[in-house]
Design an enzyme around this catalytic site. Structure first.
Site, mmCIF file in Angstrom:
data_model
loop_
_atom_site.group_PDB
_atom_site.id
_atom_site.type_symbol
_atom_site.label_atom_id
_atom_site.label_comp_id
_atom_site.label_asym_id
_atom_site.label_seq_id
_atom_site.Cartn_x
_atom_site.Cartn_y
_atom_site.Cartn_z
ATOM 1 N N SER A 30 -36.079 -40.895 17.080
ATOM 2 C CA SER A 30 -36.102 -39.739 17.988
ATOM 3 C C SER A 30 -35.018 -39.857 19.046
ATOM 4 O O SER A 30 -34.787 -40.947 19.607
ATOM 5 C CB SER A 30 -37.455 -39.653 18.703
ATOM 6 O OG SER A 30 -38.490 -39.409 17.791
ATOM 7 N N ILE A 31 -34.398 -38.739 19.361
ATOM 8 C CA ILE A 31 -33.401 -38.733 20.437
ATOM 9 C C ILE A 31 -34.057 -39.196 21.738
ATOM 10 O O ILE A 31 -33.439 -39.930 22.522
ATOM 11 C CB ILE A 31 -32.761 -37.331 20.558
ATOM 12 C CG1 ILE A 31 -31.943 -37.034 19.295
ATOM 13 C CG2 ILE A 31 -31.898 -37.232 21.803
ATOM 14 C CD1 ILE A 31 -31.375 -35.626 19.207
ATOM 15 N N ASP B 68 -49.237 -32.014 24.772
ATOM 16 C CA ASP B 68 -48.887 -30.929 23.847
ATOM 17 C C ASP B 68 -48.368 -29.787 24.716
ATOM 18 O O ASP B 68 -49.134 -29.167 25.459
ATOM 19 C CB ASP B 68 -50.141 -30.508 23.069
ATOM 20 C CG ASP B 68 -49.873 -29.312 22.148
ATOM 21 O OD1 ASP B 68 -48.788 -28.690 22.260
ATOM 22 O OD2 ASP B 68 -50.750 -29.005 21.327
ATOM 23 N N VAL B 69 -47.068 -29.519 24.637
ATOM 24 C CA VAL B 69 -46.472 -28.545 25.562
ATOM 25 C C VAL B 69 -46.863 -27.099 25.251
ATOM 26 O O VAL B 69 -46.515 -26.202 26.015
ATOM 27 C CB VAL B 69 -44.923 -28.674 25.622
ATOM 28 C CG1 VAL B 69 -44.499 -30.023 26.149
ATOM 29 C CG2 VAL B 69 -44.290 -28.376 24.262
ATOM 30 N N LEU C 30 -37.761 -32.186 22.708
ATOM 31 C CA LEU C 30 -38.806 -31.805 21.757
ATOM 32 C C LEU C 30 -38.554 -30.382 21.294
ATOM 33 O O LEU C 30 -37.910 -29.589 21.986
ATOM 34 C CB LEU C 30 -40.188 -31.929 22.412
ATOM 35 C CG LEU C 30 -40.416 -31.131 23.694
ATOM 36 C CD1 LEU C 30 -41.000 -29.759 23.416
ATOM 37 C CD2 LEU C 30 -41.328 -31.907 24.635
ATOM 38 N N ALA D 2 -40.563 -25.682 14.943
ATOM 39 C CA ALA D 2 -40.631 -24.389 14.248
ATOM 40 C C ALA D 2 -41.166 -24.659 12.851
ATOM 41 O O ALA D 2 -40.925 -25.733 12.282
ATOM 42 C CB ALA D 2 -39.253 -23.735 14.162
ATOM 43 N N TYR E 176 -30.755 -22.794 10.243
ATOM 44 C CA TYR E 176 -31.289 -23.145 11.575
ATOM 45 C C TYR E 176 -32.155 -21.995 12.137
ATOM 46 O O TYR E 176 -33.077 -22.216 12.898
ATOM 47 C CB TYR E 176 -30.141 -23.494 12.515
ATOM 48 C CG TYR E 176 -30.555 -24.374 13.680
ATOM 49 C CD1 TYR E 176 -31.115 -25.631 13.471
ATOM 50 C CD2 TYR E 176 -30.397 -23.935 14.988
ATOM 51 C CE1 TYR E 176 -31.499 -26.427 14.529
ATOM 52 C CE2 TYR E 176 -30.774 -24.740 16.060
ATOM 53 C CZ TYR E 176 -31.324 -25.976 15.822
ATOM 54 O OH TYR E 176 -31.705 -26.770 16.879
ATOM 55 N N LYS F 60 -33.059 -22.144 20.782
ATOM 56 C CA LYS F 60 -32.081 -22.941 21.554
ATOM 57 C C LYS F 60 -31.258 -22.056 22.484
ATOM 58 O O LYS F 60 -30.872 -22.481 23.573
ATOM 59 C CB LYS F 60 -31.171 -23.734 20.614
ATOM 60 C CG LYS F 60 -31.869 -24.856 19.853
ATOM 61 C CD LYS F 60 -32.553 -25.862 20.751
ATOM 62 C CE LYS F 60 -33.068 -27.065 19.978
ATOM 63 N NZ LYS F 60 -33.962 -27.916 20.790
ATOM 64 N N ARG G 278 -29.887 -37.769 12.046
ATOM 65 C CA ARG G 278 -30.976 -37.829 11.059
ATOM 66 C C ARG G 278 -32.307 -38.237 11.713
ATOM 67 O O ARG G 278 -32.666 -39.400 11.738
ATOM 68 C CB ARG G 278 -30.623 -38.788 9.924
ATOM 69 C CG ARG G 278 -29.504 -38.226 9.065
ATOM 70 C CD ARG G 278 -29.225 -39.045 7.826
ATOM 71 N NE ARG G 278 -28.017 -38.561 7.184
ATOM 72 C CZ ARG G 278 -27.971 -37.508 6.363
ATOM 73 N NH1 ARG G 278 -29.063 -36.858 6.043
ATOM 74 N NH2 ARG G 278 -26.816 -37.119 5.845
ATOM 75 N N THR G 279 -33.015 -37.238 12.239
ATOM 76 C CA THR G 279 -34.352 -37.460 12.797
ATOM 77 C C THR G 279 -35.356 -36.666 11.965
ATOM 78 O O THR G 279 -34.956 -35.847 11.124
ATOM 79 C CB THR G 279 -34.430 -36.951 14.251
ATOM 80 O OG1 THR G 279 -34.195 -35.536 14.231
ATOM 81 C CG2 THR G 279 -33.404 -37.635 15.144
#
Ligand SMILES: NC(=O)c1ccc[n+]([C@@H]2O[C@H](COP(=O)([O-])OP(=O)(O)OC[C@H]3O[C@@H](n4cnc5c(N)ncnc54)[C@H](O)[C@@H]3O)[C@@H](O)[C@H]2O)c1
Length: 259
Positions: free
Chosen positions: A19-20, A67-68, A95, A98, A159, A166, A196-197
């Site tokens: 994860s980033i 959980d947002v 985070l 979709a 995307y 975004k 690559r996540t």
């Protein structure tokens, strides 16, 4: 002497050690920051996230569910952070979500209303909700960052609705920067090249995006998540004290190329 010595903040959310958010935390902690983490409260997630944190050497850091898509969950997370740290200096929003059935090439026109709403709610509105919640816990000012992608501005086939989310996230970054500036809270976005996540692998046609970046970007290579982590440190630190409302690219320069 670290660039983030004495600074404390929240990082949302790690899923695993790719994860980033993990890489941002790893770099921030190396620079002296203290981080409290969120995790999406799904089955086995807490254990997986704790394991990833241990692999980074920050397994003892505070970790709370968040959980947002739920105001109650954000409020409970903030309460936990407040009890742990009192005040904070930064917020890392890393985070998104979709429905991957609609992240397929040629399916944008079919995006159902509920898929659109959920993507925009979790991936973009959440920045506003977190900013509203955490700004009062930043009496000395500070820095908030979020993660975007070129699909906000240009068509990246596959995307789809995430590109729309975004675009909203980058726009929200500017409006939040404007309102929170008087509290000396800066808000910026990083537009990262493909990495690559788990999330990236849900996007249809992602392999050809990696190939394209390698061939066409000025640096002729893909980026790695550590490079995003290092730019995040810059944005969270006082080195970037005059910058707010910006989207910074960490993408091997791919965004500047027209052909
Ligand atoms: N990987 C890439 O190529 C890339 C490029 C540019 C931007 N980004 C962005 O970087 C950010 C981090 O993604 P990543 O690539 O590290 O993938 P990731 O799958 O490791 O992280 C996504 C995180 O979002 C969390 N999440 C999903 N729904 C949530 C909810 N309702 N509440 C709280 N958390 C939730 C997941 O638990 C996960 O931890 C995202 O905003 C993504 O769009 C990724």
């Amino acid at each position: 002497m670290g660039l983030l010595d004495g600074k404390r903040g929240v990082v949302l959310n790690i899923a695993n050690d790719r994860s980033i958010a993990w890489h941002i935390a790893n770099q921030a902690i190396k620079q002296g920051a203290q981080c409290a983490f969120g995790f999406l409260p799904l089955e086995k997630m807490e254990r997986r996230v704790r394991k990833a944190m241990e692999e980074g050497g920050f397994g003892q850091a505070p970790l709370f569910p968040c959980d947002v898509s739920s105001d109650e969950s954000i409020a409970a997370f903030a309460e936990n952070v407040s009890k742990t740290y009192g005040t904070i200096d930064f917020v890392v929003h890393s985070l998104a979500f979709a429905n991957k059935d609609y992240l397929q090439i040629g399916r944008f026109t079919e995006t159902p209303r509920d898929v659109f709403k959920q993507a925009l709610d979790i991936s973009a509105y959440s920045l506003i909700a977190l900013a509203r919640t955490f700004a009062p816990m930043m009496p000395n000012g500070g820095s908030m960052i979020c993660m975007s992608y070129l699909g906000a501005e240009k068509v990246i086939p596959g995307y789809n609705v995430m590109g729309v989310a975004k675009a909203a996230l980058e726009c929200a970054t500017r409006y939040l920067a404007f309102e929170l500036g008087e509290k000396n809270i800066r808000v910026n976005a990083i537009s990262a090249g493909p990495i690559r996540t788990l999330s990236a692998m849900a996007v249809g046609g992602i392999d050809s995006v990696f190939e394209h970046v390698e061939k066409k970007s000025p640096l002729r290579r893909n980026i790695d998540a550590e490079e995003v982590g290092k730019t995040a440190v810059y944005l969270l630190s006082d080195l970037s004290s005059g910058q707010t409302g910006e989207t910074l690219y960490v993408d091997s320069g791919f965004n500047v190329v027209g052909l």
